[in-house]
Write a protein that holds these residues in place. Structure first.
Motif, PDB file in Angstrom:
ATOM      1  N   THR A 125       0.851  -1.190   0.000  1.00  0.00           N
ATOM      2  CA  THR A 125       0.000   0.000   0.000  1.00  0.00           C
ATOM      3  C   THR A 125       0.886   1.238   0.000  1.00  0.00           C
ATOM      4  O   THR A 125       2.113   1.140   0.002  1.00  0.00           O
ATOM      5  N   GLN A 136      -6.532   0.378 -11.921  1.00  0.00           N
ATOM      6  CA  GLN A 136      -7.796   1.030 -11.590  1.00  0.00           C
ATOM      7  C   GLN A 136      -8.676   0.213 -10.651  1.00  0.00           C
ATOM      8  O   GLN A 136      -9.328   0.760  -9.773  1.00  0.00           O
ATOM      9  N   ASP A 137      -8.729  -1.102 -10.832  1.00  0.00           N
ATOM     10  CA  ASP A 137      -9.649  -1.894 -10.024  1.00  0.00           C
ATOM     11  C   ASP A 137      -9.015  -2.409  -8.737  1.00  0.00           C
ATOM     12  O   ASP A 137      -9.607  -3.186  -8.008  1.00  0.00           O
ATOM     13  N   HIS A 138      -7.795  -1.966  -8.456  1.00  0.00           N
ATOM     14  CA  HIS A 138      -7.121  -2.379  -7.227  1.00  0.00           C
ATOM     15  C   HIS A 138      -7.586  -1.491  -6.076  1.00  0.00           C
ATOM     16  O   HIS A 138      -7.736  -0.280  -6.227  1.00  0.00           O
ATOM     17  N   ALA A 139      -7.805  -2.087  -4.904  1.00  0.00           N
ATOM     18  CA  ALA A 139      -8.327  -1.329  -3.757  1.00  0.00           C
ATOM     19  C   ALA A 139      -7.404  -0.187  -3.351  1.00  0.00           C
ATOM     20  O   ALA A 139      -7.857   0.834  -2.829  1.00  0.00           O
ATOM     21  N   ASN A 140      -6.103  -0.354  -3.585  1.00  0.00           N
ATOM     22  CA  ASN A 140      -5.136   0.665  -3.190  1.00  0.00           C
ATOM     23  C   ASN A 140      -4.651   1.506  -4.365  1.00  0.00           C
ATOM     24  O   ASN A 140      -3.610   2.150  -4.284  1.00  0.00           O
ATOM     25  N   SER A 141      -5.382   1.513  -5.463  1.00  0.00           N
ATOM     26  CA  SER A 141      -4.948   2.247  -6.643  1.00  0.00           C
ATOM     27  C   SER A 141      -4.736   3.727  -6.333  1.00  0.00           C
ATOM     28  O   SER A 141      -5.563   4.372  -5.693  1.00  0.00           O
ATOM     29  N   ARG A 155      -7.518   6.355  -7.723  1.00  0.00           N
ATOM     30  CA  ARG A 155      -8.898   6.421  -7.243  1.00  0.00           C
ATOM     31  C   ARG A 155      -9.382   7.868  -7.228  1.00  0.00           C
ATOM     32  O   ARG A 155      -8.606   8.799  -7.011  1.00  0.00           O
ATOM     33  N   ALA A 156     -10.672   8.054  -7.442  1.00  0.00           N
ATOM     34  CA  ALA A 156     -11.234   9.404  -7.527  1.00  0.00           C
ATOM     35  C   ALA A 156     -10.986  10.216  -6.259  1.00  0.00           C
ATOM     36  O   ALA A 156     -10.762  11.431  -6.320  1.00  0.00           O
ATOM     37  N   ASP A 157     -11.007   9.570  -5.096  1.00  0.00           N
ATOM     38  CA  ASP A 157     -10.830  10.314  -3.849  1.00  0.00           C
ATOM     39  C   ASP A 157      -9.379  10.709  -3.594  1.00  0.00           C
ATOM     40  O   ASP A 157      -9.080  11.373  -2.601  1.00  0.00           O
ATOM     41  N   PHE A 158      -8.463  10.328  -4.491  1.00  0.00           N
ATOM     42  CA  PHE A 158      -7.063  10.729  -4.360  1.00  0.00           C
ATOM     43  C   PHE A 158      -6.697  11.864  -5.322  1.00  0.00           C
ATOM     44  O   PHE A 158      -5.538  12.271  -5.388  1.00  0.00           O
ATOM     45  N   GLU A 159      -7.666  12.369  -6.064  1.00  0.00           N
ATOM     46  CA  GLU A 159      -7.367  13.353  -7.111  1.00  0.00           C
ATOM     47  C   GLU A 159      -6.628  14.581  -6.582  1.00  0.00           C
ATOM     48  O   GLU A 159      -5.740  15.118  -7.250  1.00  0.00           O
TER      49      GLU A 159
END
Length: 230
Positions: free
Chosen positions: A139, A172-177, A180-184
């Motif tokens: 992670t 993209q489909d990894h939980a820790n990507s 992710r939109a919330d990391f923009e």
């Protein structure tokens, strides 16, 4: 005279402070003490002067030069967070950063503290622990990207490490990507450009979640002709 200003600078080789793990302080460096007044609360810490000077060109100049800090045996670090300093204090006497107790964000802040105070071995230990933490825990903390790009210049080892780690976690489909939109908000145009460059240059034979293959000292700060022992 006052303490020399701490300017943001590009990664530069150490002028004399130890940068490789095979060099250790002698017992003579544990004799004299100095006071460091830290943070907005002005909390005072007493540390060994010789030890600080062994690891830091900044403290060596402050405590051995013609600055008032040398005469008063005291220096004020008002812009340093107490928590960061306490992690540094622990490292100063143990040369260890606990993999589980030290967060990615704290490791980034310790690297920046080392950069500001010319402590290459602390910088190198922080990066090494960050990379090991990524491998062991699979992670990363995306806010490290924001911290790194806000406090260092292009090409810094901290930026390189953060982008290399992020490049291994962009599925993209990894939980820790990292995408992710919330990391923009953690990404800047500059960091995204660096990410694309690293992804384009990756060895396509490597597994998607692997870190890029790098030389042992790729993320380190060393003096001329210095490198970590094999």
């Amino acid at each position: 005279m006052s303490t020399p200003p701490k300017e943001q600078s590009a990664p530069s080789p150490s002028k004399g402070a130890v940068s490789t793990p095979d060099k250790w302080p002698s017992r003579d460096l544990f004799r004299d003490s100095v006071t460091l007044v830290v943070g907005k609360s002005k909390k005072a810490y007493t540390l060994h002067k010789g030890l600080l000077c062994f690891y830091s060109d900044y403290f060596r100049a402050a405590f051995n030069g013609s600055f008032k800090e040398a005469a008063e045996r005291k220096i004020e670090l008002s812009d340093v967070e107490e928590e960061v300093f306490e992690f540094f204090q622990l490292w100063l006497y143990t040369r260890r950063l606990n993999l589980f107790d030290t967060t990615f964000s704290m490791l980034a802040k310790l690297w920046i503290f080392g950069d500001q105070h010319q402590m290459p071995l602390l910088q190198n230990c922080s990066i090494d622990t960050m990379l090991l933490k990524r491998i062991k825990q699979n992670t990363f903390a995306p806010n490290v990207l924001r911290v790194a790009y806000a406090n260092t210049l292009a090409g810094s080892p901290l930026r390189r490490a953060a982008i290399d780690i992020a490049s291994s976690l962009v599925i993209q489909d990894h939980a820790n990507s990292m995408l992710r939109a919330d990391f923009e908000e953690e990404w800047s145009v500059e960091s995204l450009i660096d990410l694309v460059r690293v992804i384009e240059s990756r060895d396509k034979a490597l597994p998607q979640y692997s870190l890029p293959k790098r030389d042992e000292c790729y993320y380190h700060v060393h003096g001329k002709d210095e490198q970590c022992p094999k």
